[in-house]
Design an enzyme around this catalytic site. Structure first.
Site, PDB file in Angstrom:
ATOM      1  CD  GLU A  62      -2.876   0.985   2.470  1.00 57.59           C
ATOM      2  OE1 GLU A  62      -3.242  -0.189   2.812  1.00 57.59           O
ATOM      3  OE2 GLU A  62      -3.333   2.046   2.933  1.00 57.59           O
ATOM      4  CE  LYS A 240      -6.443  -1.743   5.289  1.00 51.67           C
ATOM      5  NZ  LYS A 240      -5.444  -0.762   4.752  1.00 51.67           N
ATOM      6  CG  ASP A 256       1.178 -16.536  12.444  1.00 50.69           C
ATOM      7  OD1 ASP A 256       0.512 -15.855  11.514  1.00 50.69           O
ATOM      8  OD2 ASP A 256       1.021 -17.825  12.887  1.00 50.69           O
ATOM      9  CG  HIS A 354      -3.810   6.639  -0.834  1.00 54.74           C
ATOM     10  ND1 HIS A 354      -3.600   6.317   0.624  1.00 54.74           N
ATOM     11  CD2 HIS A 354      -4.191   5.642  -1.221  1.00 54.74           C
ATOM     12  CE1 HIS A 354      -3.546   5.120   0.775  1.00 54.74           C
ATOM     13  NE2 HIS A 354      -4.293   4.827  -0.270  1.00 54.74           N
TER      14      HIS A 354
HETATM   15  C1  MEV Z   1      -6.266   2.813   5.092  1.00 53.22           C
HETATM   16  O1  MEV Z   1      -5.382   1.748   4.627  1.00 53.22           O
HETATM   17  C2  MEV Z   1      -5.941   2.927   6.460  1.00 53.22           C
HETATM   18  C3  MEV Z   1      -6.970   4.303   7.134  1.00 53.22           C
HETATM   19  O2  MEV Z   1      -8.314   3.825   6.496  1.00 53.22           O
HETATM   20  C4  MEV Z   1      -7.043   4.246   8.393  1.00 53.22           C
HETATM   21  C5  MEV Z   1      -8.146   5.066   8.977  1.00 53.22           C
HETATM   22  O3  MEV Z   1      -9.280   5.240   8.521  1.00 53.22           O
HETATM   23  O4  MEV Z   1      -7.729   5.412  10.224  1.00 53.22           O
HETATM   24  C6  MEV Z   1      -6.537   5.672   6.431  1.00 53.22           C
END
Ligand code: MEV
Length: 406
Positions: A62, A240, A256, A354
């Site tokens: 990413e 995430k 792992d 991004h």
């Molecule tokens: C993207 O990989 C991760 C985000 O969505 C985390 C978040 O929203 O806090 C930018």
């Protein structure tokens, strides 16, 4: 392969390449090996953790993650960087016993035989015991399940510098006959728990309000955290973002990562509600204070951390000497990553940064050569059309004009 698939010779060569992993090692790591799969490896900079500087290897696909971590770490440095502690490398092994005639009595008997069971467990791994690790304690609990009561025995094992799955599973299997004899039931599962809630890292950092862009940014991040705290849909994405950092370092260092993900999300749900793994608040100086608490089951001995040459080189780059030090670094990176995401989301959004990187990826996949990648990406951003079909057109146009110019 060729007979079974529609792959071309070129595609088969691509699959077969194992990069920095010698084919014979790959062949011993998993089954039915046909090749390797390589992620880009980046180094996050500026990390100061417990007073020490680290170069942090991160492997992932990413865009923006490595840059965001480095930038967050730079801002954290203003107030001294990250402080991280850990609860030690302690894992839990579970032994499930069914058909127990008297579950509560069986539980008491198990607890009464604790030292015999621990001795049997520790006999399996004299090396670990000689290093100060091994099975240290035993729990027993009666579970009421959809299939009736079950007795669960839990071995509490200090796994030292190992992630511990092998050591714990071996111990759980070894004590099973004794557990059957004590309980009068039948042992079914004997396996480690990935809810590693005795192997936590706690990372914290103070972000200076001027360094992060002012008190509005601080307030924005606190509000973003409040959103995740109240709503599981947002919380999943919040966590995430943390795992973007944790998993990228995990992959680079041969960990792992499925175990790390399982541990993180089950820990986030421990109250019965899914919650953020971090907290964010403003202190009385107006600075931002972030804290992260999560399981971090990682190891330096055994597994890919030892067998994969790239993982070994990454661990050397990082310079960590123990599994708990690696866990602490990963906790700091998780906190940094979360900070960077919330800061971007609470201000200009993440898409601008991004998209620049995304446009480069689209240009590359449309066949742009090194010379053309930036030109094609820039043009697509200007046109606000970051699409594969447009990239293809631009590559065709620009390659033609480059050829003509030559
Ligand atoms: C993207 O990989 C991760 C985000 O969505 C985390 C978040 O929203 O806090 C930018």
């Amino acid at each position: 392969m060729k007979k079974l698939t529609s792959l071309t010779d070129d595609e088969i060569r691509t699959l077969a390449s194992t990069g920095g992993l010698p084919p014979d090692i790959a062949d011993h790591m998993i089954e039915n090996v046909v090749g390797g799969f390589t992620f880009p490896l980046g180094i996050a900079t500026n990390f100061r953790i417990n007073g020490r500087d680290y170069l942090v290897p991160m492997a992932l696909e990413e865009p923006s993650v490595v840059a965001a971590a480095s930038n967050a770490a730079k801002m954290a440095r203003v107030k001294g960087g990250f402080t991280v502690t850990n609860t030690g490398p302690v894992m839990i092994g579970q032994i499930q016993v069914v058909n127990v005639p008297k579950p509560e009595t069986a539980k008491s008997k198990l607890l009464a035989r604790k030292s015999d069971i621990l001795k049997k467990a520790n006999d399996q791994d004299p090396m670990l015991v000689s290093l100060g690790g091994g099975a240290k304690d035993l729990n027993a609990k009666v579970l009421s399940t959809i299939k009736g009561p079950m007795v669960i025995t839990e071995l509490i094992v200090n796994t030292g510098d190992a992630m511990g799955a092998n050591a714990v599973n071996t111990m759980a299997e070894a004590v099973a006959p004794m557990v059957e004899e004590i309980t009068g039931g039948r042992v079914l599962l004997r396996i480690i728990s990935n809810l590693a809630d005795r192997r936590l890292v706690r990372a914290s950092a103070v972000f200076d309000k001027s360094a992060v862009g002012g008190e509005d940014v601080v307030d924005g991040i606190v509000l973003a955290y409040a959103f995740a705290e109240a709503d599981p849909y947002r919380c999943a994405t919040h966590n995430k973002g943390i795992m973007n950092g944790v998993v990228a370092v995990g992959i680079a260092c041969g960990q792992d990562i499925r175990a790390l993900e399982a541990g993180a999300h089950s820990y986030a749900s421990r109250s019965g509600k899914y919650k953020p793994l971090t907290t964010w608040e403003k202190n009385k100086e107006g600075d931002l204070v972030g804290e992260l608490e999560m399981p971090m089951a990682v190891g330096l001995v055994g597994g890919a951390a030892k067998t994969h040459p790239t993982a070994r080189a990454d661990i050397k780059t990082l310079g960590v000497k123990t599994a708990t030090e690696l866990a602490e670094v990963m906790g700091a990176v998780g906190l940094a990553q979360n900070f960077a995401a919330l800061r971007a989301l609470a201000s200009e959004g993440i898409q601008r940064g991004h998209m620049k990187l995304h446009a480069r990826n689209v240009a590359i996949s449309a066949g742009a050569t090194e010379k053309l990648v930036d030109i094609v990406a820039k043009k697509m951003i200007e046109e606000r059309k970051i699409r594969f079909d447009r990239a293809k057109e631009l590559v065709a146009e620009l390659s033609g004009s480059k050829k003509r110019a030559a």
